[in-house]
Design a protein around this motif. Structure first.
Motif, short mmCIF file in Angstrom:
data_model
loop_
_atom_site.label_atom_id
_atom_site.label_comp_id
_atom_site.label_asym_id
_atom_site.label_seq_id
_atom_site.Cartn_x
_atom_site.Cartn_y
_atom_site.Cartn_z
N GLY A 150 4.03 24.40 10.77
CA GLY A 150 4.59 25.19 9.69
C GLY A 150 5.30 26.43 10.17
O GLY A 150 6.27 26.88 9.56
N TRP A 151 4.80 27.01 11.27
CA TRP A 151 5.34 28.27 11.77
C TRP A 151 5.63 28.18 13.26
O TRP A 151 4.86 27.57 14.02
N GLY A 167 8.08 23.39 9.00
CA GLY A 167 7.59 24.02 7.78
C GLY A 167 6.49 23.15 7.19
O GLY A 167 6.18 22.06 7.69
N THR A 274 2.48 29.21 2.35
CA THR A 274 3.67 28.35 2.21
C THR A 274 4.27 28.50 0.82
O THR A 274 5.48 28.59 0.66
N LEU A 347 10.88 27.16 4.61
CA LEU A 347 11.69 25.99 4.97
C LEU A 347 11.57 25.02 3.80
O LEU A 347 10.70 24.15 3.78
N ALA A 350 10.96 21.12 4.02
CA ALA A 350 9.94 20.77 5.00
C ALA A 350 9.56 19.29 4.94
O ALA A 350 9.39 18.64 5.98
#
Length: 363
Positions: A150-151, A167, A274, A347, A350
């Protein structure tokens, strides 16, 4: 289940928590929209069973959740036996489904399907939503083609697999929120007044709940406080029946909660982070102090460093300092600047990025 020729078949292991389940469902939606088929592997937990009843268009199979004990624990032997049996069950499910790839959305529910896929020669993937990946995902990545994260901050922790920043997929119901006025009516709030959403969390939130409920706040500020199961009455008493202060124990309509929010006070679990980024909501993040490896602080630091949130440790907070932070957060210039910073971290495609990463290995 019958399969039409040419349709790629993806197994998604996404059970155990909402932070694994909802992103997994978002990937399933994207995968099927591209013409593929999915099999979802979930645990026996209530949240997974409710999802399997609600999302009737997908095939679900239940596999045991296998939390790993300490390596030198006597519980390690029965764990390994259970793991061996679960891998065998997963191999049978993958063969029956004629899977082309396996994607684990995190936690030890992901390990047996990925290992089963490896033994069958299938490409495997693991997704981690946190800035500091969990031990289970770092272990699972050893048998994966790629680790999807995710990061960006998570990549340095994956040394056994190629790391791709995708993401974290957001559940479909949050991609288009209801009208603010309609949502405000649901909660008995005024849509024209600023509203703070408080997400106390499902575990260990009593102190945070009390800090918010007792903090000195602007009389014009409305609060929608999700206190967590079992803490609603206590928080209502501490809030003292303030006008525009609504307390609920559990929220089954997060789109309506987010629709009325101008800012948020919350823990810093990956799923919430998120959603805050996707929706561009400025926040005060108070990490759960007992999270594994203090990973919630790592998550919150990503937002704080980007100017998207204030990071506050629970032990350092008082009702006065929190009240001052909330007042600062809701200043128009601050709120707009932090909202833009939160959106910049998102994002929004994602799910598409995850699917494209998997598809690239099938060509």
């Amino acid at each position: 289940m019958e399969h039409r020729a040419g349709q790629p078949r993806l197994v998604i292991a996404c059970g155990g928590t909402g932070g694994h389940l909802f992103p997994g469902l978002a990937v399933a939606e994207e995968w099927t929209a591209r013409g593929g088929e999915v099999l979802l592997l979930v645990s026996e937990k209530k949240i997974d069973q409710e999802a399997s009843r609600k999302y009737t268009g997908y095939r679900f199979e239940t596999i045991p959740a296998l939390p790993k004990p300490a390596t030198l624990s006597p519980k390690m032997v029965p764990f390994l036996l259970s793991l061996w049996k679960t891998i065998g069950r997963c191999k049978g499910l993958l063969k029956d489904f004629r899977a082309d790839a396996v994607l684990g959305m995190g936690g030890f529910t992901s390990l047996p399907p990925v290992l089963a896929g490896k033994r069958l020669g299938l490409p495997g993937f693991v997704h981690d939503s946190n800035a500091l990946p969990g031990k289970a995902n770092r272990l699972t990545s050893r048998w994966c083609r790629e680790a999807l994260v995710g990061w960006e901050a998570a990549c340095k922790h994956f040394t056994k697999a190629k790391c791709v920043v995708t993401g974290t997929p957001v559940r479909a119901e949050l991609r288009e929120l209801p009208d603010r006025a309609v949502a405000a009516q649901k909660w008995g709030l005024d849509p024209s007044k600023p509203t703070l959403l408080v997400m106390g969390g499902s575990q260990g939130a009593r102190k945070l709940n009390s800090l918010v409920a007792s903090a000195p706040l602007d009389p014009e500020l409305q609060v929608l406080h999700i206190a967590g199961p079992g803490d609603q009455e206590r928080v209502e008493a501490e809030a003292g029946g303030r006008d525009g202060y609504r307390v609920v124990g559990f929220c089954d309509d997060m789109p309506s909660a987010y629709a009325v929010a101008d800012a948020v006070v919350a823990r810093s679990g990956a799923s919430s982070m998120t959603e805050l980024a996707y929706l561009g909501l400025p926040s005060i993040l108070v990490p759960f102090p007992f999270a594994a490896d203090d990973h919630q602080t790592f998550n919150a630091r990503v937002f704080a460093d980007a100017g998207a949130a204030f990071l506050e440790q629970e032990a350092d907070l008082t009702v006065d300092s929190l009240g001052a932070r909330i007042s600062e957060l809701l200043q128009p210039g601050t709120r707009e600047r932090m909202s833009a910073a939160a959106k910049a971290l998102a994002l929004p495609d994602a799910a598409a990025r995850v699917c494209s990463a998997v598809e690239a290995t099938l060509k």
